[in-house]
Motif scaffolding. Structure first.
Motif, PDB file in Angstrom:
ATOM      1  N   ILE A   1      -3.495  23.852 -12.741  1.00 54.62           N
ATOM      2  CA  ILE A   1      -4.848  23.746 -13.328  1.00 54.62           C
ATOM      3  C   ILE A   1      -5.758  23.097 -12.279  1.00 54.62           C
ATOM      4  O   ILE A   1      -6.259  21.992 -12.443  1.00 54.62           O
ATOM      5  CB  ILE A   1      -4.816  22.914 -14.629  1.00 54.62           C
ATOM      6  CG1 ILE A   1      -3.657  23.363 -15.527  1.00 54.62           C
ATOM      7  CG2 ILE A   1      -6.148  23.052 -15.372  1.00 54.62           C
ATOM      8  CD1 ILE A   1      -3.399  22.431 -16.698  1.00 54.62           C
ATOM      9  N   GLY A   2      -5.926  23.760 -11.157  1.00 49.69           N
ATOM     10  CA  GLY A   2      -6.542  23.141  -9.984  1.00 49.69           C
ATOM     11  C   GLY A   2      -5.453  22.385  -9.253  1.00 49.69           C
ATOM     12  O   GLY A   2      -4.522  21.836  -9.866  1.00 49.69           O
ATOM     13  N   SER A   3      -5.500  22.352  -7.914  1.00 46.93           N
ATOM     14  CA  SER A   3      -4.385  21.711  -7.204  1.00 46.93           C
ATOM     15  C   SER A   3      -4.354  20.211  -7.438  1.00 46.93           C
ATOM     16  O   SER A   3      -3.294  19.598  -7.403  1.00 46.93           O
ATOM     17  CB  SER A   3      -4.425  22.040  -5.710  1.00 46.93           C
ATOM     18  OG  SER A   3      -5.622  21.619  -5.124  1.00 46.93           O
TER      19      SER A   3
ATOM     20  N   HIS B   1       2.587  19.138   1.449  1.00 48.64           N
ATOM     21  CA  HIS B   1       1.417  19.484   2.254  1.00 48.64           C
ATOM     22  C   HIS B   1       0.325  20.045   1.357  1.00 48.64           C
ATOM     23  O   HIS B   1       0.558  20.945   0.559  1.00 48.64           O
ATOM     24  CB  HIS B   1       1.761  20.513   3.341  1.00 48.64           C
ATOM     25  CG  HIS B   1       0.554  20.871   4.165  1.00 48.64           C
ATOM     26  ND1 HIS B   1      -0.067  22.091   4.094  1.00 48.64           N
ATOM     27  CD2 HIS B   1      -0.166  20.125   5.029  1.00 48.64           C
ATOM     28  CE1 HIS B   1      -1.116  22.089   4.916  1.00 48.64           C
ATOM     29  NE2 HIS B   1      -1.197  20.910   5.487  1.00 48.64           N
ATOM     30  N   ASP B   2      -0.877  19.528   1.527  1.00 43.76           N
ATOM     31  CA  ASP B   2      -2.024  19.926   0.728  1.00 43.76           C
ATOM     32  C   ASP B   2      -2.955  20.740   1.629  1.00 43.76           C
ATOM     33  O   ASP B   2      -3.496  20.200   2.598  1.00 43.76           O
ATOM     34  CB  ASP B   2      -2.707  18.641   0.222  1.00 43.76           C
ATOM     35  CG  ASP B   2      -3.899  18.925  -0.676  1.00 43.76           C
ATOM     36  OD1 ASP B   2      -3.978  20.035  -1.219  1.00 43.76           O
ATOM     37  OD2 ASP B   2      -4.730  18.006  -0.833  1.00 43.76           O
ATOM     38  N   GLY B   3      -3.110  22.026   1.336  1.00 42.47           N
ATOM     39  CA  GLY B   3      -3.844  22.893   2.277  1.00 42.47           C
ATOM     40  C   GLY B   3      -4.990  23.702   1.695  1.00 42.47           C
ATOM     41  O   GLY B   3      -5.127  24.885   2.020  1.00 42.47           O
TER      42      GLY B   3
ATOM     43  N   SER C   1     -10.216  26.918  -5.169  1.00 40.83           N
ATOM     44  CA  SER C   1     -11.493  26.200  -5.281  1.00 40.83           C
ATOM     45  C   SER C   1     -12.388  26.376  -4.075  1.00 40.83           C
ATOM     46  O   SER C   1     -13.563  26.697  -4.190  1.00 40.83           O
ATOM     47  CB  SER C   1     -11.239  24.703  -5.462  1.00 40.83           C
ATOM     48  OG  SER C   1     -10.755  24.433  -6.753  1.00 40.83           O
ATOM     49  N   LYS C   2     -11.853  26.134  -2.886  1.00 42.25           N
ATOM     50  CA  LYS C   2     -12.678  26.105  -1.692  1.00 42.25           C
ATOM     51  C   LYS C   2     -12.774  27.494  -1.076  1.00 42.25           C
ATOM     52  O   LYS C   2     -13.801  27.868  -0.524  1.00 42.25           O
ATOM     53  CB  LYS C   2     -12.133  25.089  -0.676  1.00 42.25           C
ATOM     54  CG  LYS C   2     -11.728  23.732  -1.283  1.00 42.25           C
ATOM     55  CD  LYS C   2     -12.879  22.920  -1.802  1.00 42.25           C
ATOM     56  CE  LYS C   2     -12.546  21.702  -2.669  1.00 42.25           C
ATOM     57  NZ  LYS C   2     -11.453  20.831  -2.398  1.00 42.25           N
ATOM     58  N   SER C   3     -11.692  28.294  -1.188  1.00 40.47           N
ATOM     59  CA  SER C   3     -11.699  29.634  -0.590  1.00 40.47           C
ATOM     60  C   SER C   3     -12.700  30.550  -1.275  1.00 40.47           C
ATOM     61  O   SER C   3     -13.331  31.371  -0.623  1.00 40.47           O
ATOM     62  CB  SER C   3     -10.325  30.294  -0.711  1.00 40.47           C
ATOM     63  OG  SER C   3      -9.305  29.451  -0.281  1.00 40.47           O
TER      64      SER C   3
HETATM   65  C1  LIG Z   1     -10.866  19.791  -2.983  1.00 42.18           C
HETATM   66  C2  LIG Z   1      -9.542  19.244  -2.651  1.00 42.18           C
HETATM   67  C3  LIG Z   1      -8.445  19.438  -3.506  1.00 42.18           C
HETATM   68  C4  LIG Z   1      -8.564  19.854  -4.953  1.00 42.18           C
HETATM   69  O1  LIG Z   1      -8.838  21.072  -5.237  1.00 42.18           O
HETATM   70  P1  LIG Z   1      -8.722  21.622  -6.708  1.00 42.18           P
HETATM   71  O2  LIG Z   1      -7.826  22.774  -6.560  1.00 42.18           O
HETATM   72  O3  LIG Z   1     -10.124  21.963  -7.074  1.00 42.18           O
HETATM   73  O4  LIG Z   1      -8.158  20.579  -7.642  1.00 42.18           O
HETATM   74  C5  LIG Z   1      -7.193  19.026  -3.084  1.00 42.18           C
HETATM   75  N1  LIG Z   1      -7.029  18.412  -1.914  1.00 42.18           N
HETATM   76  C6  LIG Z   1      -8.051  18.171  -1.103  1.00 42.18           C
HETATM   77  C7  LIG Z   1      -7.791  17.484   0.188  1.00 42.18           C
HETATM   78  C8  LIG Z   1      -9.342  18.555  -1.439  1.00 42.18           C
HETATM   79  O5  LIG Z   1     -10.346  18.273  -0.625  1.00 42.18           O
END
Ligand SMILES: *Cc1c(COP(=O)(O)O)cnc(C)c1O
Length: 390
Positions: free
Chosen positions: A99-101, A203-205, A237-239
């Motif tokens: 539900i969002g990362s 890893h958060d990408g 979200s960002k892509s």
């Molecule tokens: C924006 C962001 C997220 C969260 O993204 P969502 O998928 O919208 O929850 C996760 N990690 C970092 C580093 C971010 O900048």
């Protein structure tokens, strides 16, 4: 009433503070230009919204979704990883929609951290890594990201006994807030470090698609040994400008994916299915929106880099991410500098220490500001530079 200690220990969410400050200034009649928050200003592309419109009329999507997500979405994620990174994922066992990362990043702590356990967390870093750790009763051990080391953690500098005790290593490239990138060589060193010390790499990408000058960020899962070592969080979200729809994913090591799935299935009831349909449309549909957005961000990056340099800040223009991480002029702290910008120019930037103590001396600016507002900000920074030189 007595709240739990874990709640009292929570820091105020950084962006809540910023929003409050902006509201205060606006109430005083100040026309504020905010570079504070990283939330794409451009709309979600039409073909993705069209998928929502269609799915919203189907009664099957009005009922509880399955916790593990639609099989079609897990397959779409797996196909996207293969197309984009050449990484093959088993959609049944190695892919989990979120539900969002941020949701998964918070919950994964419950899979690894028992009271007293340690998580290795980058400083500066996205606050959720350490907050999730604290909520699970654990303790973050901060790894400084310094300019001299290209904002990569120095894994060799982690004391033996800390590394042995740690359960997880958090990484995030392209990085928020520093805008730094990491190559496969670094990811391979991280995987080897994890193997040596028996810990998991998380890893958060989310910024892998937000990149400039032709640069193509790597996935952690492309690294040798990564699938044994950990997982990667990703997000739409960002892509695809989809922060408001809340959809992301965790992919990689099947044992970790299973643990996260078990925790989640006890806490949430999945992602609204119409939104999962949007994600499928995003991942499988035309990708030219990504190039288009990146061109816009790149132009903003260059405009803002020029204006900040003129004001005496030092920065490396980022190859990826949505952020400029700028060194404030000598003799000022981050907060002093941010306060002067707000008071003298009505401009909001985020003080670096909001992301951890090593952020002192820096401010972060987000590129998610509409062009005309960004130009207004640039004009004000240029005017300020003139008045400071006098
Ligand atoms: C924006 C962001 C997220 C969260 O993204 P969502 O998928 O919208 O929850 C996760 N990690 C970092 C580093 C971010 O900048």
């Amino acid at each position: 009433m007595n709240l739990a200690r874990r709640v009292e220990k929570l820091p105020a969410y950084l962006f809540a503070e910023i929003s409050r400050k902006i509201a205060e200034k606006r109430a005083q009649g100040v026309d504020v230009v905010s570079f504070g928050i990283g939330d794409p200003d451009l709309p979600t592309p039409d073909h993705i919204i069209a998928a929502l419109n269609e799915a919203s009329h189907n009664p099957a999507n009005h009922r509880y979704p399955e916790s593990e997500g639609l099989p079609e979405l897990r397959e779409a994620i797996s196909r996207w990883y293969e197309r984009r990174f050449g990484v093959r994922l088993d959609p049944q066992r190695e892919v989990l929609p979120l539900i969002g990362s941020k949701e998964g990043i918070g919950h994964i702590a419950l899979c690894f951290i028992d009271p007293g356990d340690t998580a290795l967390v980058p400083d500066p870093g996205y606050p959720v890594y350490s907050v999730g750790t604290v909520l699970a009763g654990g303790e973050p051990y901060f790894l400084p990201l310094t300019e001299e080391n290209d904002f990569l953690p120095d894994l060799d500098a982690v004391p033996q006994e800390v590394a042995r005790r740690a359960k997880v290593l958090w990484l995030n490239y392209p990085n928020n807030p520093t805008g730094a990138v990491a190559g496969l060589d670094f990811f391979e060193r991280a995987a080897a470090f994890a193997r040596k010390h028996g810990l998991a790499v998380l890893h958060d990408g989310p910024y892998s698609e937000v990149a400039f000058d032709g640069y193509r960020p790597a996935s952690f899962l492309q690294a040798e040994g990564a699938r044994d070592a950990g997982i990667e969080f990703h997000s739409l979200s960002k892509s695809y400008n989809m922060t408001g729809w809340r959809i992301g994913m965790a992919v990689g090591n099947a044992q970790i994916i299973d643990a996260l799935m078990r925790v989640k299935s006890n806490l949430d009831s999945g992602i609204p299915q119409a939104i999962q349909r949007m994600a499928i449309a995003a991942l499988e549909g035309p990708q030219d929106c990504i190039e288009e957005h990146n061109r816009i961000y790149q132009r903003r990056r260059d405009r803002l880099t020029g204006a900040l340099t003129g004001l005496g800040l030092r920065l490396r223009p980022p190859k990826a991410s949505l952020y400029l991480w700028a060194r404030v002029p000598e003799g000022m702290t981050s907060v002093q500098f941010a306060t002067r910008l707000l008071d003298e120019a009505g401009i909001v930037v985020t003080p670096g220490p909001g992301y951890g103590p090593t952020g002192e001396g820096y401010v972060r600016l987000s590129l998610t500001v509409p062009d005309e507002r960004l130009e207004e900000g640039v004009r004000r920074l240029e005017a300020l530079a003139k008045s400071w030189r006098r």
